[in-house]
Design an enzyme around this catalytic site. Structure first.
Site, PDB file in Angstrom:
ATOM      1  N   LEU C  77       7.419  -0.392   4.581  1.00 39.28           N
ATOM      2  CA  LEU C  77       6.279  -1.304   4.715  1.00 39.28           C
ATOM      3  C   LEU C  77       6.401  -2.351   3.622  1.00 39.28           C
ATOM      4  CD1 LEU C  77       3.329   1.286   5.000  1.00 39.28           C
ATOM      5  CD2 LEU C  77       4.802   0.431   6.834  1.00 39.28           C
ATOM      6  N   CYS C  78       6.244  -3.605   3.980  1.00 40.15           N
ATOM      7  CA  CYS C  78       6.299  -4.678   2.987  1.00 40.15           C
ATOM      8  C   CYS C  78       5.130  -4.533   2.018  1.00 40.15           C
ATOM      9  CB  CYS C  78       6.210  -6.037   3.658  1.00 40.15           C
ATOM     10  SG  CYS C  78       5.811  -7.355   2.509  1.00 40.15           S
TER      11      CYS C  78
END
Lengths: 135, 101, 130
Positions: C77-78
């Site tokens: 996940l960024c």
């Protein structure tokens, strides 16, 4: 990580209505540190990202348009804007920010970053890429 | 092989299919997925432009998305249907992928 | 072949993550290596373990977690997108003084550089989004 690939970021969304434009710009800025061969394309409503005179005070959102003028400092100087997308929206190059970069090889001469290209030219440019990131 | 383009928008709602047709080079391939598969139907307002594109580009549509939307019987001639395994194969057979999201 | 996948939309609202999952599964079945699945924009919402869909629906988050466990998938996940949208792992919880975390098994939070690296290291990058 010595591989150099040709990265193209394709921007097709207007700013503010959705977050894609802003978060795409974040990828571009982070990606600059990887020293890849980077180009940006602005097509469809993406051309509005580069519009001059953006004033977001009334909507309470951050105006991120000044960031585009810093791209030259990140060695990002291939910015393609599709002619047909501009024309469809009644825009010309004059309606966009004037983005420049300084050419180290020519005594830091200031050069234009934006190139207006036709659909056919952009289609060819896309074919020359290794990685296309679309936002 | 050159570029694989994917289009996931209904051509009746969004302009992605037109942008893809305008900005894809001759000899490239287009895969219709999700709501993009509606562009594969015969007898719609966009059928002619898709047929025109098929003269210079290969058009595919994802069988699973076609089935899900009940348009199995309406796919125009010349469009090749692929399943997810075929989608993966198309990705590997082309140099790169541009998603017209 | 080495493939990476980018997912730009959250679960249930848009088919993007379903398509990405089906594609990833098919790629693994065909014997390809998945270098990374990178979740960006609202795509980070695929990584919350608090998702509770009705029993007769697919559990999109669990499905990713299970695929990760089975095939050692790197689900990223960024961090910038995750912080904006309230996706928190233990490290982020501590750093930002939150009263809990919600990240699902198999997912990790990391920087955007992971997406660029995926583009560099993989033979193909496929984007799923809205």
């Amino acid at each position: 990580m010595s591989v150099t690939k040709k990265f193209l970021y394709v921007n097709r969304r207007a700013p503010y209505g959705t977050i894609y434009a802003w978060e795409s710009l974040e990828v571009v800025l982070i990606g600059a540190a990887f020293e890849q061969d980077v180009a940006l394309a602005f097509v469809d409503d993406g051309v509005y990202q580069l519009a001059k005179g953006q004033d977001t005070k009334g909507i309470g959102m951050k105006n991120f348009s000044p960031t585009y003028s810093a791209l030259g400092d990140y060695d990002i100087n291939k910015i393609y804007v599709e002619k047909e997308s501009l024309e469809a929206r009644g825009l010309t190059l004059e309606d966009l920010q004037h983005l420049v970069w300084e050419d180290e090889d020519e005594d830091w001469a200031e050069k234009d970053s934006i190139q207006v290209v036709t659909s056919a030219e952009l289609a060819d440019l896309m074919e020359q890429q290794d990685v296309v990131l679309s936002f | 092989m050159s570029m694989l383009h994917t289009v996931n928008k209904s051509p009746f709602e969004k302009d992605s299919m037109n942008s893809c047709l305008r900005l894809s080079a001759d000899g490239s391939s287009i895969l219709l997925i999700e709501d993009g598969v509606f562009a594969a139907q015969e007898g719609t307002v966009v059928s002619d432009s898709v047929k025109e594109a098929m003269k210079s580009k290969k058009v595919y549509a994802l069988q699973e998305d076609i089935n899900a939307r009940g348009v199995q019987g309406k796919v125009m001639d010349g469009i090749e249907l692929v399943d997810y395994a075929g989608f993966v194969k198309l990705v590997t057979e082309h140099d790169k992928v541009q998603s017209w999201v | 072949m080495k493939l990476s996948i980018q997912v730009n939309e959250g679960p249930y609202q848009h088919q993007a993550t379903d398509s990405a999952y089906n594609f990833t599964k098919a790629a693994i079945e065909a014997g390809h290596e998945i270098f990374r699945v990178f979740f960006y924009h609202d795509g980070v919402n695929n990584g919350t373990r608090y998702t509770t869909p009705p029993q007769d629906d697919r559990n999109i988050v669990d499905r990713w977690s299970e695929l990760s466990a089975e095939h050692d998938l790197d689900l990223v996940l960024c961090v910038a997108a995750a912080q904006r949208r309230g996706l928190v792992d233990e490290g982020e919880q501590e750093r930002n003084k939150k009263d809990g975390n919600n990240i699902a098994p198999g997912f990790r939070i990391s920087g955007l550089g992971q997406l660029i690296e995926a583009g560099i290291q993989s033979d193909r990058l496929v984007v799923f989004g809205d």
